[in-house]
Motif scaffolding. Structure first.
Motif: not given
Length: 331
Positions: A35-48, A69-73, A117-120, A320-326
């Motif tokens: 359902i959702a992911s996010s971007v980390n510096p690890a993504d930038i290093r893997a792509r760089s 974050s999602g649902v087990v299928d 208490a948290l969104s995806h 600041v904080g984090k960037i989410a990916i829908r």
């Protein structure tokens, strides 16, 4: 399944739509409908295009996204505590395919149930950075009431570390330089915020501690942040870094009998020392999130089709904080 990934290393323009086979879960794995992911510096290093000391060599095409974050299928052999339909969050293996896809495989022993208490989007922003912050604090073991330095306090790891430090009864000194970053650090529990661009952070930390320096200094950014952490740490204190130092640092620590500890998220699980270690850390963070003690700051949410823009935002160094990916509905 649909995914977005890369066929070669390069800048953010290399991110492109992919069509890949649906993955089948193996032993101890669950397949998660993302359902959702996010971007980390690890993504930038893997792509760089620059290899660097922390880039793990992988096969192409490569799907990035080391939060989910999602649902087990679907579940593989040996999965005991999760079932199809469970909402979960966690971090896909840094050695495999990531979560910028409709489906991703994750080791069931490293995930946790998503806090209600948290969104995806919030849950996806909590996993890798939250476990990193938790494990860094656990490795340093500062005593309650100790003064600690948290560099890049408004960053992805730093802003969660500040909240955990507050919960643990630590006196946190954060570094930031822009008004928005400084305000967030104060909001999240920093007792003092130092301008790392304009102040002598090491001297300021000594002034705040009667000349001793901080018991633990957390380097969350490398470069200048590491230099400041080395200067700020007290004799027989500990520097914990999530960024490898490009030059020897022993001469900075030896006469203080101080220690430098490197940490990589989920190291005990990655190196098969304890396959459940990462999951336990994530469950602890999830429990604190459920209780309201820690919550990720989601600075922006991008649909997965705009993943390249999200990467560029992280590379700007001004988030600041984090960037989410829908992901679900974001194609």
């Amino acid at each position: 399944m649909k995914a977005i990934g890369i066929h070669r290393h390069g800048d953010a323009s290399q991110l492109a739509p992919l069509e890949l086979p649906d993955p089948a879960p193996g032993p101890h794995q669950v397949r998660v409908r993302v359902i959702a992911s996010s971007v980390n510096p690890a993504d930038i290093r893997a792509r760089s295009p620059a290899p660097g000391p922390r880039r793990i060599e992988r096969q192409f095409p490569l799907v990035l996204g080391y939060d989910v974050s999602g649902v087990v299928d679907a579940v593989g052999p040996g999965v005991e505590d999760l079932a199809v339909g469970d909402e979960v969050f966690g971090s896909p293996s840094l050695f495999g395919q990531g979560a910028n896809a409709q489906l991703v495989l994750v080791d069931s022993r490293t995930v946790a149930r998503k806090p209600a208490a948290l969104s995806h989007e919030q849950a996806a922003c909590l996993s890798l950075a939250g476990v990193t912050a938790w494990e860094c604090l656990a490795r340093a073991r500062p005593a309650a009431g100790a003064t600690v330095l948290i560099t890049a306090g408004a960053g992805g790891v730093g802003h969660l570390m500040l909240q955990l430090a507050r919960h643990l009864g630590l006196r946190a000194v954060a570094t930031a330089s822009r008004p928005g970053s400084t305000a967030l650090c104060r909001e999240l529990g920093a007792a003092v915020v130092l301008d790392h661009a304009a102040q002598d952070v090491g001297q300021a930390c000594r002034d705040l501690t009667g000349g001793a320096g901080v018991a633990v200094a957390f380097d969350n950014a490398g470069g200048t942040a590491l230099d400041q952490a080395l200067d700020a740490v007290a004799p027989m204190g500990t520097v914990v870094s999530i960024v490898p130092a490009p030059v020897p640092v022993a001469d900075r620590l030896f006469m203080k009998a101080a220690s430098l500890v490197y940490h990589v998220m989920g190291a005990a699980s990655i190196w098969r020392l304890d396959p459940h270690a990462q999951g336990r850390a994530l469950a602890a963070v999830a429990a604190l999130a459920e209780q309201g003690h820690v919550r990720p700051t989601v600075a922006a949410t991008y649909p997965v089709r705009e993943l390249s823009q999200a990467h560029r935002a992280i590379e700007s160094g001004r988030t600041v904080g984090k960037i989410a990916i829908r992901v679900e509905g974001g194609w």
